[in-house]
Design a protein around this motif. Sequence first.
Motif, short mmCIF file in Angstrom:
data_model
loop_
_atom_site.label_atom_id
_atom_site.label_comp_id
_atom_site.label_asym_id
_atom_site.label_seq_id
_atom_site.Cartn_x
_atom_site.Cartn_y
_atom_site.Cartn_z
N SER A 1 0.74 -1.07 0.08
CA SER A 1 0.05 -0.03 0.20
C SER A 1 0.85 1.43 -0.27
O SER A 1 0.71 2.54 -0.82
CB SER A 1 -1.27 0.11 1.02
N ALA A 2 1.84 1.03 0.52
CA ALA A 2 2.42 2.37 1.04
C ALA A 2 3.92 3.23 -0.36
O ALA A 2 4.28 3.40 -0.53
CB ALA A 2 3.50 1.92 2.12
N CYS A 3 4.22 1.77 -1.23
CA CYS A 3 4.75 1.35 -2.41
C CYS A 3 5.08 2.23 -3.29
O CYS A 3 3.33 3.12 -3.65
CB CYS A 3 6.01 0.12 -2.53
N ARG A 4 5.48 2.71 -4.30
CA ARG A 4 5.91 3.53 -5.42
C ARG A 4 6.77 3.31 -6.69
O ARG A 4 7.45 2.46 -5.91
CB ARG A 4 6.28 4.91 -4.97
N LEU A 5 5.93 2.64 -7.62
CA LEU A 5 6.49 2.45 -8.86
C LEU A 5 7.60 3.10 -9.92
O LEU A 5 6.11 4.09 -10.43
CB LEU A 5 5.28 0.66 -9.43
N THR A 6 8.05 2.48 -10.50
CA THR A 6 8.50 3.45 -11.72
C THR A 6 8.44 2.14 -12.69
O THR A 6 9.16 1.04 -12.20
CB THR A 6 9.91 3.93 -11.09
N LEU A 7 8.15 2.68 -13.53
CA LEU A 7 8.29 2.00 -14.83
C LEU A 7 8.69 3.07 -16.26
O LEU A 7 8.71 3.81 -16.61
CB LEU A 7 6.92 1.83 -15.62
N GLY A 8 9.93 1.64 -16.84
CA GLY A 8 10.43 2.85 -17.86
C GLY A 8 10.25 1.21 -19.15
O GLY A 8 10.50 -0.06 -19.14
N PHE A 9 9.67 2.22 -19.67
CA PHE A 9 9.23 1.38 -21.34
C PHE A 9 10.31 2.42 -22.73
O PHE A 9 9.92 3.00 -22.51
CB PHE A 9 7.80 0.90 -20.98
N ASN A 10 10.03 1.28 -24.10
CA ASN A 10 10.94 1.58 -24.30
C ASN A 10 9.64 1.74 -25.55
O ASN A 10 8.56 0.09 -25.56
CB ASN A 10 12.29 1.02 -25.18
N SER A 11 9.28 2.29 -26.61
CA SER A 11 8.14 2.30 -26.81
C SER A 11 8.17 3.47 -28.53
O SER A 11 7.97 4.18 -28.56
CB SER A 11 6.87 2.39 -26.59
N ASN A 12 7.63 2.40 -29.67
CA ASN A 12 8.00 3.05 -30.96
C ASN A 12 9.06 5.01 -31.39
O ASN A 12 9.12 5.45 -31.62
CB ASN A 12 6.36 4.35 -31.03
N GLY A 13 10.11 3.55 -30.46
CA GLY A 13 12.13 4.46 -31.21
C GLY A 13 12.04 5.38 -29.51
O GLY A 13 13.01 6.47 -29.90
N MET A 14 11.13 5.74 -27.82
CA MET A 14 11.08 6.46 -27.74
C MET A 14 11.20 6.13 -26.23
O MET A 14 10.40 4.74 -26.11
CB MET A 14 9.67 7.30 -27.22
N ALA A 15 11.48 6.29 -25.47
CA ALA A 15 12.20 5.93 -24.14
C ALA A 15 11.14 6.73 -22.68
O ALA A 15 11.18 7.59 -23.13
CB ALA A 15 13.21 6.24 -23.26
N HIS A 16 10.21 5.62 -22.19
CA HIS A 16 9.02 6.49 -21.74
C HIS A 16 9.48 6.13 -20.04
O HIS A 16 10.05 5.06 -19.76
CB HIS A 16 7.80 5.62 -22.11
N THR A 17 8.74 6.97 -19.74
CA THR A 17 9.15 6.64 -17.32
C THR A 17 7.05 7.73 -16.72
O THR A 17 6.99 7.87 -17.07
CB THR A 17 10.03 7.51 -17.34
N TYR A 18 6.82 6.27 -16.20
CA TYR A 18 5.85 6.94 -15.97
C TYR A 18 6.68 6.58 -14.04
O TYR A 18 7.25 4.94 -13.72
CB TYR A 18 5.28 5.52 -15.98
N GLU A 19 5.53 7.34 -12.83
CA GLU A 19 5.84 6.94 -11.60
C GLU A 19 4.37 7.62 -11.25
O GLU A 19 3.76 8.52 -11.76
CB GLU A 19 6.34 8.39 -11.71
N GLY A 20 4.34 6.27 -10.20
CA GLY A 20 3.22 6.24 -9.17
C GLY A 20 3.24 5.48 -9.03
O GLY A 20 3.49 3.86 -8.34
N LYS A 21 1.28 5.66 -7.53
CA LYS A 21 1.42 4.75 -7.42
C LYS A 21 0.14 3.99 -7.45
O LYS A 21 -0.82 4.68 -7.36
CB LYS A 21 0.97 5.11 -5.67
N PRO A 22 0.52 2.56 -7.09
CA PRO A 22 -0.68 1.17 -7.41
C PRO A 22 -1.49 1.32 -6.44
O PRO A 22 -3.30 1.93 -7.02
CB PRO A 22 -0.50 0.18 -7.16
N ILE A 23 -2.14 1.87 -4.68
CA ILE A 23 -2.73 2.52 -4.20
C ILE A 23 -2.85 3.39 -3.38
O ILE A 23 -1.72 4.47 -3.13
CB ILE A 23 -2.80 1.17 -3.17
N LYS A 24 -4.06 4.29 -4.28
CA LYS A 24 -4.08 5.51 -3.04
C LYS A 24 -4.25 5.92 -2.33
O LYS A 24 -3.44 7.13 -2.02
CB LYS A 24 -4.91 6.68 -4.72
N HIS A 25 -5.37 5.74 -1.74
CA HIS A 25 -6.09 5.69 -0.47
C HIS A 25 -5.92 4.29 0.60
O HIS A 25 -6.24 3.34 -0.16
CB HIS A 25 -7.48 5.92 -0.78
#
Length: 357
Positions: free
Chosen positions: A200-224
């Motif tokens: 519930s407390a952890c934060r996940l950061t995802l990095g992935f490659n798509s269509n020649g671009m490098a993307h980063t997403y950061e967030g928490k699956p559980i909001k509350h």
Amino acid sequence: MATDENTKNRTHAENLAFVKEKGKGKEQNTLPFFQPAEAGMTDARPAKVADPLPFVIPSKPNTNPLTKREERLVKTAAEIAGERPDDEDRAYIHSIMCQVGLPRSKVDGNSFERQSGGVALLVEAGKLWDGMQFVQQSIPYGTMPRLVLAWMNTYAVRFNTPEIPIGDSASDFLKLLGKDVTGGKTGTFTAFKKQVQALSACRLTLGFNSNGMAHTYEGKPIKHFDAWITGKGSQRPLWPGSVTYSQEYYETLKGHAVPIDLRAFMSLKGSALAMDIYTMLAQRLHRISGRPLILHWASLRDQFGQEYKGKNADKDFKEAFLLQLKKVLAVYPQAKVKKVTGALMLLASAPPIPFKG
């Protein structure tokens, strides 16, 4: 998930009672904001069209007597082979968790990274407020967070809501997950609460490659995350009546949820590695077309074996993987996976849960 006409009018408590009632008569097994796992985002290396397929290595017969856990696995395998899954056997895993999962063993420190080809996952430990102070949580690991996510994902998809009731106590939720409740500082009950709090407390950061671009997403699956406290401010033991997914996680879960057979997933709950192998195959095999896919052991270790260290790490990982793969194939009879020279060969296979229609 098909439900009756009154489902959308139920309260969360009534929905939870409905899930419990529907699960009677079966073993207690009623039970992510990311891009879908595309073929180009995996670490699998397809065989060259011009090359012959590797030599298939026959499996050695097992002459050792079965353990109790193996006997239960055999029983579940027979049930799956003989009975098509119904709606109560359908659970969901987020597609990204089928490729880069949570750590399988305890992590030293407050961060963990896993990479597979063009996808990487960073898990960072967070803190929870206990009524008096922020309490540092650990990195979630092992089988329990996987079971919890499967149950909560299934509830969210089934009842079309990001708010998931998880019972009045950890004991109730453990029973829903098919876990025996034991006390003590190292018992199932205490370990389970710690893993739910960590998740519930952890934060996940995802990095992935798509269509020649490098993307980063950061967030928490559980909001509350809510927890009861006494009038004096001391915590009552940080167990919430419900948790709420973040809207981003919830929306992409609905679009990228991978159906799995809950009977199989629960039968593998003694090994996080087996659970990860199963979800990878469930997400991947039915998407193969044409020639088989060759997964070399180096790539497999990058994806599944980063926890293995030392001079014999490759050998230890391979032995552990093949042992758990055998269990997975017992409860996923449609899966066509063969051990070949220097790799595994994956062939197009039906998913564990048939497509509707």
